[in-house]
Design a protein around this motif. Structure first.
Motif: not given
Ligand code: SF4
Ligand code: SF4
Lengths: 257, 424
Positions: A66-69, A43-54, A240-241, A1-8
């Motif tokens: 599979n993402a939320e902010t 973040l190529p396709p299939d690089s994460y299972d769930y993503l949270v962006g901030t 945190g994300s 499983m891969r959980f991504a946190g992305f801070d733009i």
């Protein structure tokens, strides 16, 4: 499983990927103002299972699967709370804004405050002031620390402060003393913001600007309690994300928290 | 139908006005018409907004041709009842958009609140048909920005009448309010050539009470969960309150309330049952200032009340019809207006009590205090209230902004974080 946190962020993009046990990847890159392409690359396709962006660009993820902010404020609170439990105050100085967040003993967000519209006291301010002194941003803090006294900088507005710095220098002031004065004024402004949420015994200083050694030093001098600068201060929002991404995935899949 | 001739006759700047109407209609489309599950009764408001510079203005012009007068005003302290009692028409002047600010800044310093700047801007840019139709514009001595502004505004408009107002709720203050209402009544009689009689004033009070009762009924219905109507739509109703024909308004808002009652019965609403409920409190939000409510509701929360002049602070109290003579009825009006808890008063503890009561009545989860940048009365009060509300366990977010769109990103971050704080 891969959980991504992305801070733009306005100046940098930050990515943290966790698995069930801990961190497996982290990245910090400059935001090249066409961050869509940069994000897609990272973040190529299939690089994460769930993503949270901030971060200020978070809504770019609004229609991703599979993402939320979440807001940066929630992201920082979650990131810091992961390392440091209990009641504390968070100061985040980022590229474009400054945030103060207080957490209660259970780690819940109690109160937060942000600077107003202008860039005064933010990373951008620091960058412009370093430029006015002809210094590299990376050496700015260290040079300020060599000063024996500070040259007072009165203007907080970036535009006026820049001309004040230039005229102070032309009067013959030492660059290091002007640098210390600039750092002092940022600290004063940040403390004003912190007072609006209440400063507890522990202050955790995060965001890109936390890397600056003079600021941490000045906060330690000015405040009674401890000042913690986490090693991954700049990544805290992404961290945190990612933690929240993992938590949400577990909740959605009915695993306990 | 085209109203260009009417607007040209009013001396407006047609090209700029066309642009303004376009922006207004785009903004309305985007923010209002995209809302989900709106009550059918909102079609009335959609129509009113679409004709806000058209049909309604034509009604005013027609009324003027039939010998009636139009009285424009900026503040909820101006007693509409007296205006109606001389068979004149009362219109609120909106001042909610960033238009003509460069022109306004030839008269006002940059650090003047957007509301005052906008009043100058609309006039100087020739964009407000209500200002242009007004036979008299009533200013009032409230905050310094307004007071000092009127000293110059009087040379820009054909007829400005300035009403004085007290700053303290003292015996002398109340006497002043009364004296000013009497002076205003005499002025209106002279302007229109019509006498205020006990019968005409009683009828005017009845009409205005009915209008205020309708919005009070709407306010009460919003206590339901899920909320039966959005805050954005409710704010619009409270804004249109100032411009629309009062009887038509009352009738349609009551119809809308009938519909909402059926909704509540069925458990139907515009937001999720667990959506955070926000009370908005602070400076007036004039048409087309919908910025903050739009961000709040786009982020999954719902506004359940407005402690604003375009909201309950403007409409809360009814006038008790006491007495049979004109002076007695004016006394009754003074009693009613005396209760308005505007931040220009000092001290102003009643307002904090009003906010707390609204939080309880509408089961709000948090209060967003909205201040216009450079507005001292409300901004200073927001700091004081924040401490007291938080001490009572009520989450507060203070927002200071203006009419421009450049801080939308930052505001969205704060408002989202506030909603997250409430949800946790
Ligand atoms: S805030 Fe005060 S001055 Fe402004 S409209 Fe309301 S009552 Fe009048
Ligand atoms: S918003 Fe504040 S400063 Fe502006 S007119 Fe109203 S009371 Fe005065």
């Amino acid at each position: 499983m891969r959980f991504a946190g992305f801070d733009i962020g306005s100046r940098t993009l930050k990515l943290v990927i966790l698995n069930e046990n801990g961190m497996i990847e982290e990245k910090i890159l400059p935001n090249k103002y066409n961050f869509e392409l940069q994000v897609k690359d990272l973040l190529p396709p299939d690089s994460y299972d769930y993503l949270v962006g901030t971060g200020y660009g978070r809504h770019y993820f609004d229609n991703w699967e599979n993402a939320e902010t979440i807001s940066e404020i929630k992201a920082f609170a979650a990131g810091v709370n992961w390392y440091h439990k209990g009641e504390l105050t968070i100061l985040d100085i980022g590229g474009q804004d400054t945030k103060a967040i207080s957490l209660d003993p259970a780690g819940k967000m109690k109160k937060f405050a942000m600077n107003d519209k202008c860039a005064a006291g933010t990373g951008r301010f620091l960058e412009i002031m370093a430029g006015a002194l002809n210094l590299e941003l990376s050496e700015f803090g260290n040079i300020a620390l060599t000063a024996k006294r500070a040259e007072k900088i009165n203007n907080m507005c970036t535009v006026f402060a820049e001309s004040e710095v230039i005229s102070t220098l032309s009067r013959g002031a030492l660059a290091s003393e002007v640098a210390l004065g600039i750092h002092n004024s940022i600290v004063e402004r940040a403390i004003g913001l912190l007072n609006r949420v209440g400063i507890s015994q522990s202050l955790v200083f995060v965001g890109g600007v936390a890397k600056n050694p003079a600021l941490a030093y000045l906060f330690r001098q000015r405040l009674d309690g401890e000042v913690i600068v986490p090693e991954n201060a700049q990544l805290m929002g992404a961290w945190g994300s990612a933690i929240i991404a993992r938590k949400l995935w577990r909740q959605n899949n009915d695993l306990s928290g | 139908m085209s109203y260009h001739k009417m607007w040209a006759d009013l001396g407006m700047n047609l090209e700029a006005h066309d642009q303004l109407l376009q922006v207004l209609s785009d903004g309305y489309q985007k923010q209002f018409l995209t809302q989900k599950n709106r009550p059918a009764g909102m079609q009335y408001l959609d129509f009113v907004v679409s004709e806000i510079h058209g049909l309604r203005v034509k009604e005013l012009v027609d009324a003027q041709q039939a010998g009636r007068k139009v009285v424009g005003s900026f503040c909820v302290f101006v007693p509409e009842e007296l205006i109606l009692a001389v068979d004149a028409i009362s219109v609120g002047l909106c001042t909610g958009a960033e238009v003509g600010f460069e022109l306004a800044e030839q008269y006002l310093p940059r650090n003047t609140c957007a509301l005052v700047k906008s009043s100058f801007g609309f006039k100087l840019a020739g964009l407000c048909p209500y200002m242009e139709t007004s036979d008299v514009i009533v200013g009032e001595n409230t905050c310094d920005g307004k007071k000092k502004g009127y000293e110059q505004f009087k040379d820009l408009v054909k007829n400005l009448y300035v009403m004085d107002l007290p700053q303290m709720k003292s015996v002398a203050g109340k006497e002043l309010l009364k004296a000013e209402f009497i002076r205003f009544a005499a002025y209106l009689e002279k302007l229109t050539g019509k006498k205020i009689t006990a019968a005409s004033l009683k009828e005017a009070i009845r009409v205005v009470n009915a209008k205020r009762s309708a919005v009070a009924r709407l306010a009460r219905l919003r206590a339901a969960s899920p909320a039966p109507i959005s805050g954005l739509d409710s704010l619009l109703i409270n804004q249109i309150f100032f411009n629309e024909n009062p009887e038509r308004f009352t009738e349609n808002i009551n119809k809308l309330c009938d519909e909402l009652e059926v909704r509540i019965e069925k458990g139907d609403g515009v937001a999720l049952k667990d959506a955070p409920r926000i009370l908005v409190s602070g400076c007036p939000m004039a048409v087309p200032n919908w910025k903050i409510p739009a961000i709040i509701e786009q982020n999954g929360a719902v506004i359940v009340g407005e402690e604003l002049c375009t909201g309950e602070r403007g409409a809360r109290w009814l006038t008790e019809i006491k007495g049979t003579t004109v002076p007695e009825l004016i006394d009754a009006l003074v009693e009613r207006y005396w209760q308005i808890d505007c931040a220009v008063f000092t001290p102003n503890e009643d307002r904090l009590a009003s906010v707390k009561k609204m939080v309880a009545d509408y089961q709000a989860d948090g209060v967003l205090q909205y201040s216009l940048q450079f507005c001292q009365p409300y901004t200073i009060e927001s700091g004081l209230f924040e401490k007291q509300l938080e001490a009572n366990g009520i989450p507060v977010l203070n927002i200071e902004t203006d009419y421009s769109m450049e801080d939308m990103g930052q505001l969205a971050t704060r408002i989202e974080a506030f909603i997250e704080r409430i949800k946790q």
